[in-house]
Design a protein around this motif. Structure first.
Motif, short mmCIF file in Angstrom:
data_model
loop_
_atom_site.label_atom_id
_atom_site.label_comp_id
_atom_site.label_asym_id
_atom_site.label_seq_id
_atom_site.Cartn_x
_atom_site.Cartn_y
_atom_site.Cartn_z
N ASN A 216 -11.12 -33.13 -16.67
CA ASN A 216 -11.41 -32.87 -18.08
C ASN A 216 -12.88 -33.25 -18.30
OD1 ASN A 216 -11.60 -35.69 -18.68
ND2 ASN A 216 -9.42 -35.78 -19.11
N THR A 246 -11.20 -28.86 -18.23
CA THR A 246 -10.51 -28.67 -19.50
C THR A 246 -11.25 -29.40 -20.61
OG1 THR A 246 -9.06 -30.56 -19.00
CG2 THR A 246 -8.26 -28.35 -18.40
N SER A 252 -10.97 -24.26 -21.70
CA SER A 252 -11.43 -24.72 -20.39
C SER A 252 -12.55 -23.82 -19.88
CB SER A 252 -10.28 -24.74 -19.39
OG SER A 252 -9.73 -23.44 -19.21
N ALA A 265 -8.04 -22.00 -25.49
CA ALA A 265 -6.77 -22.73 -25.55
C ALA A 265 -5.73 -21.85 -26.25
CB ALA A 265 -6.95 -24.04 -26.30
N TYR A 281 -1.73 -27.65 -17.02
CA TYR A 281 -2.85 -26.73 -16.82
C TYR A 281 -3.04 -26.51 -15.32
CZ TYR A 281 -7.46 -24.58 -16.90
OH TYR A 281 -8.51 -23.70 -16.70
N PHE A 285 -2.95 -22.99 -13.22
CA PHE A 285 -4.22 -22.62 -12.58
C PHE A 285 -4.08 -22.52 -11.06
CE2 PHE A 285 -8.50 -23.66 -10.93
CZ PHE A 285 -9.19 -22.57 -11.46
N GLY A 302 -2.87 -21.57 -16.87
CA GLY A 302 -3.02 -23.00 -17.12
C GLY A 302 -2.95 -23.33 -18.60
N SER A 303 -3.66 -22.57 -19.41
CA SER A 303 -3.66 -22.80 -20.86
C SER A 303 -2.27 -22.61 -21.45
CB SER A 303 -4.64 -21.85 -21.55
OG SER A 303 -5.97 -22.23 -21.28
N ALA A 306 -0.16 -25.68 -20.56
CA ALA A 306 -0.60 -26.85 -21.32
C ALA A 306 -0.10 -26.77 -22.76
CB ALA A 306 -2.12 -26.96 -21.28
#
Length: 333
Positions: A216, A246, A252, A265, A281, A285, A302-303, A306
């Protein structure tokens, strides 16, 4: 020619059972805890905090364990290497990860206690974690199954495991086995405090052994000791094949060579608990990369994952990510 992988991802991490409970900021202050942090505690500190916490729920966790559970929810093929004890929580962890469709056969550690993480969640969804590693930090190079590693498209290493020296040796063994089999090595930085403790060692490991890095923006800033996001991202991208960073509500950024992709996002009606957001995420990914999807498609998976996990309590999906992906027009090959 490299054989087709049996698994999309094999994760190596701390096998932990989470205890999640709501709290207000005053509780964190009274306990001397830094909001949003992860700190290691001993068995006595863990027990004392548990006694002070509000009523909670138990859920199998561990960062990389959450990730492979997410991959299973997507319909992907995953394996896990991590250490639990022969106790009640160890049985819970083993049942849960296998029920998620993940191969898990690391031998249990006798005469120890399974790791537990006390997670206090404030009304804004931020989590503050105190982790007793127990059996988890007894993982060593001998536990790395080179056959499983070699059969996995991507080997994913959890940065939290960088603390104990034997586990770092396990990282080296896993990375060597992966590269010997023509596979990719991914690492997550996991936590700013981990980066602060082991910055030089992490940089050396990334330079020598990592193909993919997930972080992140706080961890990225700590790694390169700068708040200049673009400069830090460029430095990381120069070290590895693929980097994904992220940024919370800002989505991201995924980088590979000169390619830079910004992923939005996925909107969430109400954020309930951010525990596991980065882990999920990573699930989407890495699965996307393992299946040969583009950086953008992988980032979108990934988004999506999450967004699912922050809309409810707990670090693992409660809705089929495979179904959500199909509904969003994201198809795994």
């Amino acid at each position: 020619m490299t054989q087709a992988p049996t698994y999309d991802v094999c994760a190596v991490g701390n096998a932990i059972v989470d205890v999640l409970a709501p709290c207000d900021p005053a509780f964190l202050e009274a306990q001397g805890l830094t909001p949003g942090s992860m700190q290691l505690v001993d068995a006595q500190q863990s027990a004392a905090l548990y006694a002070a916490m509000a009523a909670g729920v138990e859920a199998s966790g561990g960062s990389a364990g959450n990730t492979v559970a997410g991959i299973g929810s997507f319909g992907g093929r995953a394996a896990y290497i991590g250490k639990v004890a022969d106790d009640v929580l160890g049985g819970v962890f083993t049942h849960d990860i296998r029920a998620a469709g993940v191969a898990f056969d690391t031998p249990v550690l006798p005469g120890a206690a399974t790791g537990a993480c006390m997670i206090n969640v404030t009304p804004d969804g931020q989590r503050t974690m105190c982790t007793f590693l127990g059996a988890a930090n007894q993982l060593e190079a001998a536990d790395i199954d080179a056959t499983v590693i070699g059969a996995s498209a991507i080997v994913y290493l959890e940065g939290y495991l960088f603390d104990p020296a034997p586990a770092r040796a396990a990282f080296e063994a896993a990375a060597a086995a992966a590269h010997a089999a023509g596979r990719k090595v991914a690492i997550t930085l996991s936590d700013t405090f981990v980066v602060a403790r082991w910055r030089a060692e992490l940089l050396a490991f990334i330079a020598a052994s990592a193909d993919i890095v997930l972080a992140n923006e706080g961890e990225l800033a700590a790694l390169f000791e700068t708040d200049d996001f673009d400069a830090a991202a460029a430095q990381l991208a120069a070290m590895v094949d693929v980097a994904a960073v992220t940024r919370g509500e800002a989505g991201s950024v995924v980088l590979s060579g000169d390619e830079r992709v910004v992923i939005a996002a996925v909107p969430v009606g109400k954020v309930i608990d951010t525990t596991g957001a980065g882990d999920q995420y990573a699930a989407g990914f890495l699965l996307g990369l393992a299946r040969g999807l583009s950086l953008e498609e992988s980032g979108k998976l990934g988004s999506l994952a999450a967004a699912e996990v922050i809309a409810h309590w707990g670090p693992r999906p409660m809705t089929s990510l495979e179904t959500l992906a199909k509904d969003a027009g994201l198809t795994l090959r």
